[in-house]
Design a protein around this motif. Structure first.
Motif, PDB file in Angstrom:
ATOM      1  N   ALA A 141       6.093   1.170   7.466  1.00  0.00           N
ATOM      2  CA  ALA A 141       6.828   0.574   6.352  1.00  0.00           C
ATOM      3  C   ALA A 141       8.334   0.642   6.572  1.00  0.00           C
ATOM      4  N   GLY A 142       9.057  -0.233   5.906  1.00  0.00           N
ATOM      5  CA  GLY A 142      10.518  -0.230   5.958  1.00  0.00           C
ATOM      6  C   GLY A 142      11.070  -1.259   6.932  1.00  0.00           C
ATOM      7  N   GLU A 143      12.365  -1.501   6.809  1.00  0.00           N
ATOM      8  CA  GLU A 143      13.020  -2.527   7.628  1.00  0.00           C
ATOM      9  C   GLU A 143      13.034  -2.168   9.110  1.00  0.00           C
ATOM     10  N   PHE A 150      -4.486   5.002   9.660  1.00  0.00           N
ATOM     11  CA  PHE A 150      -3.322   4.427   8.996  1.00  0.00           C
ATOM     12  C   PHE A 150      -3.498   4.390   7.472  1.00  0.00           C
ATOM     13  N   PHE A 151      -4.738   4.177   7.031  1.00  0.00           N
ATOM     14  CA  PHE A 151      -5.026   4.090   5.603  1.00  0.00           C
ATOM     15  C   PHE A 151      -6.218   4.965   5.254  1.00  0.00           C
ATOM     16  N   ARG A 152      -6.389   5.165   3.937  1.00  0.00           N
ATOM     17  CA  ARG A 152      -7.550   5.905   3.442  1.00  0.00           C
ATOM     18  C   ARG A 152      -8.115   5.168   2.238  1.00  0.00           C
ATOM     19  N   ILE A 193       0.832  -1.207   0.000  1.00  0.00           N
ATOM     20  CA  ILE A 193       0.000   0.000   0.000  1.00  0.00           C
ATOM     21  C   ILE A 193       0.863   1.252   0.000  1.00  0.00           C
ATOM     22  N   VAL A 194       1.970   1.212   0.711  1.00  0.00           N
ATOM     23  CA  VAL A 194       2.874   2.372   0.747  1.00  0.00           C
ATOM     24  C   VAL A 194       3.513   2.602  -0.620  1.00  0.00           C
ATOM     25  N   GLU A 195       3.822   1.518  -1.299  1.00  0.00           N
ATOM     26  CA  GLU A 195       4.448   1.619  -2.625  1.00  0.00           C
ATOM     27  C   GLU A 195       3.559   2.399  -3.593  1.00  0.00           C
ATOM     28  N   SER A 196       2.264   2.063  -3.615  1.00  0.00           N
ATOM     29  CA  SER A 196       1.298   2.774  -4.470  1.00  0.00           C
ATOM     30  C   SER A 196      -0.108   2.331  -4.086  1.00  0.00           C
ATOM     31  N   TRP A 251      -6.860   1.650  -1.956  1.00  0.00           N
ATOM     32  CA  TRP A 251      -6.405   1.921  -0.589  1.00  0.00           C
ATOM     33  C   TRP A 251      -5.111   2.724  -0.644  1.00  0.00           C
ATOM     34  N   HIS A 252      -5.074   3.812   0.117  1.00  0.00           N
ATOM     35  CA  HIS A 252      -3.905   4.691   0.180  1.00  0.00           C
ATOM     36  C   HIS A 252      -3.305   4.640   1.586  1.00  0.00           C
ATOM     37  N   ALA A 253      -1.991   4.761   1.692  1.00  0.00           N
ATOM     38  CA  ALA A 253      -1.328   4.882   2.990  1.00  0.00           C
ATOM     39  C   ALA A 253      -1.313   6.341   3.419  1.00  0.00           C
ATOM     40  N   THR A 254      -1.712   6.610   4.639  1.00  0.00           N
ATOM     41  CA  THR A 254      -1.624   7.962   5.190  1.00  0.00           C
ATOM     42  C   THR A 254      -0.204   8.205   5.703  1.00  0.00           C
TER      43      THR A 254
END
Length: 333
Positions: free
Chosen positions: A86-88, A66-68, A33-36, A76-79
């Protein structure tokens, strides 16, 4: 009555977030979701999740910012808040803190209010938290990844605050995967360092040191700081070690340090000094509950540090703030 319900909803929501998010991280949902922006069908593809159940979780997390969800496109979009998952680094934090086996112990946290000399692992498993970790390799790996993250998080500030100009051989006792020793070795290429760790952690430390090309400058020594500290060093580092243990065990560690130091040599303790007026006080109290539940540890005030150091043959010399931590300098007397 309405305020009572609102408080309950907030607390229950935080608990559910803690249980749902690690699964979504593990399944790669957050990264997708964060990617796109994506449809739920695209999100569930390639996972082992149930589509209908995932949708419920996504709507719950949308309600918690957290999402929209965009109805016109079904995307679905990441806020901004969602991006923090996200991320390691986020993966390291969430998968350690909310490992279901760890939570299996934490659910009994309230029982600790009836005593002060028993942690959750002792109460349920009859052994310390570190003994449990050493028996479960993947949990130990998660813990060491978390400790490496903490070192990296504050490494620049800690390294800048640590002054080793008068020392030539330094040992990082309980140094984990070697992150602090590696950073200091890069800052002081003319000095020799060692990481002292239990056998199960030694391969991680050696691999990390080799990866950084520092095997000639940083060695790894196996052993237990409850039994002895290796001799031949003029400065000992204890990063996030003292807070893990109750007073009598910290005194054992510090006395073992004193046994191998000459008068005037130093121990540098990297922990937070608890101060009610400090802006870090909330975090310090949270960490205090964690170390208490995991290993009957304790975050200490300045006076409490003075007491354990004095009883162990040291004089507290100075305290230097290093952002999230403090560096407590103690001199062997």
């Amino acid at each position: 009555m309405e305020a009572v319900v609102e408080t309950l909803v907030e607390v229950r929501s935080n608990l559910i977030i803690a249980l749902i998010v690690p699964v979504l991280i593990k399944e790669g949902v957050i990264e997708k979701i964060v990617e796109s922006p994506k449809t739920s069908a695209q999100i569930v593809e390639g996972t082992t999740l149930n589509h209908s159940s995932l949708l419920r979780a996504l709507h719950f997390l949308e309600a918690n910012s957290f999402f929209r969800f965009e109805e016109s496109t079904n995307l679905w979009h990441a806020t901004e808040r969602g991006h923090t998952l996200a991320g390691e680094d986020a993966k390291t934090l969430w998968l350690w803190h909310f490992d279901t086996r760890k939570l299996g112990f934490m659910i009994n946290l309230g029982e600790l209010l009836y005593s002060e000399d028993q942690n959750l692992f002792q109460k349920i498993a009859g052994k310390s938290g570190f003994e449990v970790l050493n028996e479960i390799p993947d949990m130990l790996e998660k813990f060491q990844a978390y400790m490496t993250f903490l070192t990296k998080l504050n490494s620049d500030v800690v390294c800048q605050a640590i002054d080793l100009k008068d020392n030539m051989k330094i040992v990082d006792v309980g140094g984990g995967a070697g992150g602090l020793a590696i950073d200091l070795a890069k800052k002081y290429p003319e000095k020799k360092f060692a990481v002292y760790e239990i056998e199960s952690v030694v391969p991680m430390a050696r691999n990390n040191i080799e990866k950084h090309g520092l095997t000639e400058q940083v060695e790894v020594l196996p052993g237990s700081f409850f039994e002895a500290i290796p001799a031949g060093f003029d400065c000992i580092l204890l990063k996030h070690i003292i807070h893990d243990w109750p007073a009598h065990r910290t005194i054992t560690i510090l006395k073992n340090c004193r046994n191998v130091l000459n008068p005037g040599n130093r121990v540098l303790i990297i922990d937070i000094v608890v101060d009610r007026t400090d802006k870090r006080y909330k975090r310090a109290t949270l960490q205090d509950i964690y170390v208490f539940s995991d290993n009957t540890g304790k975050e200490r005030t300045l006076n409490e540090f003075k007491e354990i150091l004095s009883e162990s043959g040291f004089r507290l010399e100075s305290v230097t703030n290093a952002k999230e931590d403090d560096i407590i300098e103690a001199i062997a007397i």
